[in-house]
Motif scaffolding. Structure first.
Motif, PDB file in Angstrom:
ATOM      1  N   ILE A  11       0.864  -1.181   0.000  1.00  0.00           N
ATOM      2  CA  ILE A  11       0.000   0.000   0.000  1.00  0.00           C
ATOM      3  C   ILE A  11       0.903   1.235   0.000  1.00  0.00           C
ATOM      4  O   ILE A  11       1.873   1.300   0.750  1.00  0.00           O
ATOM      5  CB  ILE A  11      -0.925   0.003   1.242  1.00  0.00           C
ATOM      6  N   ASP A  12       0.583   2.202  -0.865  1.00  0.00           N
ATOM      7  CA  ASP A  12       1.321   3.466  -0.855  1.00  0.00           C
ATOM      8  C   ASP A  12       0.886   4.262   0.363  1.00  0.00           C
ATOM      9  O   ASP A  12      -0.298   4.277   0.707  1.00  0.00           O
ATOM     10  CB  ASP A  12       1.023   4.283  -2.113  1.00  0.00           C
ATOM     11  N   VAL A  13       1.850   4.916   1.004  1.00  0.00           N
ATOM     12  CA  VAL A  13       1.542   5.717   2.196  1.00  0.00           C
ATOM     13  C   VAL A  13       2.025   7.138   1.997  1.00  0.00           C
ATOM     14  O   VAL A  13       3.157   7.375   1.575  1.00  0.00           O
ATOM     15  CB  VAL A  13       2.204   5.112   3.463  1.00  0.00           C
ATOM     16  N   VAL A  14       1.145   8.077   2.305  1.00  0.00           N
ATOM     17  CA  VAL A  14       1.479   9.488   2.349  1.00  0.00           C
ATOM     18  C   VAL A  14       1.466   9.862   3.823  1.00  0.00           C
ATOM     19  O   VAL A  14       0.454   9.707   4.496  1.00  0.00           O
ATOM     20  CB  VAL A  14       0.455  10.338   1.566  1.00  0.00           C
ATOM     21  N   MET A  15       2.610  10.303   4.334  1.00  0.00           N
ATOM     22  CA  MET A  15       2.699  10.678   5.744  1.00  0.00           C
ATOM     23  C   MET A  15       2.896  12.185   5.850  1.00  0.00           C
ATOM     24  O   MET A  15       3.883  12.724   5.346  1.00  0.00           O
ATOM     25  CB  MET A  15       3.849   9.944   6.437  1.00  0.00           C
ATOM     26  N   ALA A  16       1.927  12.856   6.486  1.00  0.00           N
ATOM     27  CA  ALA A  16       1.988  14.298   6.710  1.00  0.00           C
ATOM     28  C   ALA A  16       2.526  14.527   8.116  1.00  0.00           C
ATOM     29  O   ALA A  16       1.827  14.277   9.100  1.00  0.00           O
ATOM     30  CB  ALA A  16       0.599  14.902   6.549  1.00  0.00           C
ATOM     31  N   ASN A  17       3.784  14.963   8.193  1.00  0.00           N
ATOM     32  CA  ASN A  17       4.450  15.104   9.487  1.00  0.00           C
ATOM     33  C   ASN A  17       5.532  16.163   9.368  1.00  0.00           C
ATOM     34  O   ASN A  17       6.255  16.192   8.367  1.00  0.00           O
ATOM     35  CB  ASN A  17       5.049  13.765   9.896  1.00  0.00           C
ATOM     36  N   ILE A  18       5.693  16.990  10.376  1.00  0.00           N
ATOM     37  CA  ILE A  18       6.729  18.028  10.343  1.00  0.00           C
ATOM     38  C   ILE A  18       8.102  17.423  10.056  1.00  0.00           C
ATOM     39  O   ILE A  18       8.847  17.947   9.246  1.00  0.00           O
ATOM     40  CB  ILE A  18       6.750  18.844  11.659  1.00  0.00           C
ATOM     41  N   ALA A  19       8.445  16.309  10.715  1.00  0.00           N
ATOM     42  CA  ALA A  19       9.750  15.664  10.510  1.00  0.00           C
ATOM     43  C   ALA A  19      10.843  16.723  10.394  1.00  0.00           C
ATOM     44  O   ALA A  19      11.541  16.810   9.388  1.00  0.00           O
ATOM     45  CB  ALA A  19       9.711  14.745   9.284  1.00  0.00           C
ATOM     46  N   GLY A  20      10.984  17.515  11.442  1.00  0.00           N
ATOM     47  CA  GLY A  20      11.791  18.724  11.401  1.00  0.00           C
ATOM     48  C   GLY A  20      13.292  18.583  11.505  1.00  0.00           C
ATOM     49  O   GLY A  20      14.003  19.579  11.390  1.00  0.00           O
ATOM     50  N   SER A  21      13.804  17.373  11.704  1.00  0.00           N
ATOM     51  CA  SER A  21      15.260  17.237  11.785  1.00  0.00           C
ATOM     52  C   SER A  21      15.769  16.320  10.687  1.00  0.00           C
ATOM     53  O   SER A  21      15.070  15.419  10.225  1.00  0.00           O
ATOM     54  CB  SER A  21      15.683  16.681  13.154  1.00  0.00           C
ATOM     55  N   ARG A  22      16.990  16.569  10.276  1.00  0.00           N
ATOM     56  CA  ARG A  22      17.615  15.706   9.259  1.00  0.00           C
ATOM     57  C   ARG A  22      17.707  14.276   9.763  1.00  0.00           C
ATOM     58  O   ARG A  22      17.504  13.333   9.003  1.00  0.00           O
ATOM     59  CB  ARG A  22      18.989  16.246   8.888  1.00  0.00           C
ATOM     60  N   ASN A  23      18.004  14.116  11.058  1.00  0.00           N
ATOM     61  CA  ASN A  23      18.098  12.759  11.624  1.00  0.00           C
ATOM     62  C   ASN A  23      16.785  12.003  11.469  1.00  0.00           C
ATOM     63  O   ASN A  23      16.782  10.816  11.137  1.00  0.00           O
ATOM     64  CB  ASN A  23      18.485  12.807  13.106  1.00  0.00           C
ATOM     65  N   THR A  24      15.679  12.670  11.724  1.00  0.00           N
ATOM     66  CA  THR A  24      14.368  12.035  11.584  1.00  0.00           C
ATOM     67  C   THR A  24      14.138  11.631  10.141  1.00  0.00           C
ATOM     68  O   THR A  24      13.728  10.504   9.848  1.00  0.00           O
ATOM     69  CB  THR A  24      13.249  12.986  12.061  1.00  0.00           C
ATOM     70  N   ARG A  25      14.408  12.539   9.203  1.00  0.00           N
ATOM     71  CA  ARG A  25      14.202  12.221   7.790  1.00  0.00           C
ATOM     72  C   ARG A  25      15.172  11.149   7.308  1.00  0.00           C
ATOM     73  O   ARG A  25      14.809  10.294   6.499  1.00  0.00           O
ATOM     74  CB  ARG A  25      14.268  13.485   6.942  1.00  0.00           C
ATOM     75  N   ASP A  26      16.394  11.135   7.835  1.00  0.00           N
ATOM     76  CA  ASP A  26      17.358  10.064   7.495  1.00  0.00           C
ATOM     77  C   ASP A  26      16.839   8.714   7.990  1.00  0.00           C
ATOM     78  O   ASP A  26      16.963   7.699   7.297  1.00  0.00           O
ATOM     79  CB  ASP A  26      18.733  10.351   8.089  1.00  0.00           C
TER      80      ASP A  26
END
Length: 173
Positions: free
Chosen positions: A84-99
């Motif tokens: 299933i494709d997932v679209v996640m709407a989240n601030i994810a404000g740090s590079r570590n989180t996005r990594d």
């Protein structure tokens, strides 16, 4: 340019940006588009909905924000692994989180909602900025908590300079 994975597992779309930038609105439009024209079912995992589900058991400190993002990512991973494709709407404000997200999702597509905090404070669609700026320690990403803007997102959209539909068109292209 990245293309969607067509076999095996679903794709993971992260809508990252400051509060009030339109992540949820664009997320709903993207899921609707994927469900209509995509190769598999799509689902939205939204930050506000996740906080409500967990009964606001975490605060808004950077550590608790990261914990909430990881909770959401676990749900997303379960869906992605089920094709299933997932679209996640989240601030994810740090590079570590996005990594962390990038490492855990092979078909990771990062969409940056590029709008400055001043515009969002002025528009304040959800009343969040007014409410929290009145407190001694607002804990708002982009105000007193740093937001590390993505340096190389797959797609960059411009809320308040383009409509959500124009942003969707930019993502689809």
């Amino acid at each position: 340019m990245k293309t969607m994975n067509c076999a095996g597992a679903g794709s993971f779309f992260l809508l990252t940006g400051l509060s009030g930038s339109g992540k949820s609105t664009l997320g709903r439009l993207l899921v609707e588009h994927l469900n209509k024209y995509g190769v598999r079912a799509a689902s939205l995992i939204d930050g506000d909905m996740a906080r409500n589900f967990f009964e606001h058991d975490l605060s808004f400190t950077p550590e608790d924000r990261e914990q909430m993002t990881k909770r959401m990512a676990f749900g997303a991973k379960t869906l992605v692994d089920s094709n299933i494709d997932v679209v996640m709407a989240n601030i994810a404000g740090s590079r570590n989180t996005r990594d962390f997200l990038r490492e855990n999702f092979p078909d990771y597509i990062e969409i940056f909602m590029d709008v400055d905090a001043e515009t969002l404070i002025e528009k304040d669609v959800k009343g969040i900025y007014k409410k929290h700026l009145a407190s001694e320690r607002p804990m708002i990403v982009g105000v007193d908590i740093e937001y590390e803007s993505p340096t190389a997102p797959d797609v960059r959209v411009f809320p308040y300079k383009e409509s959500p539909e124009q942003s969707l068109e930019r993502i689809v292209k």
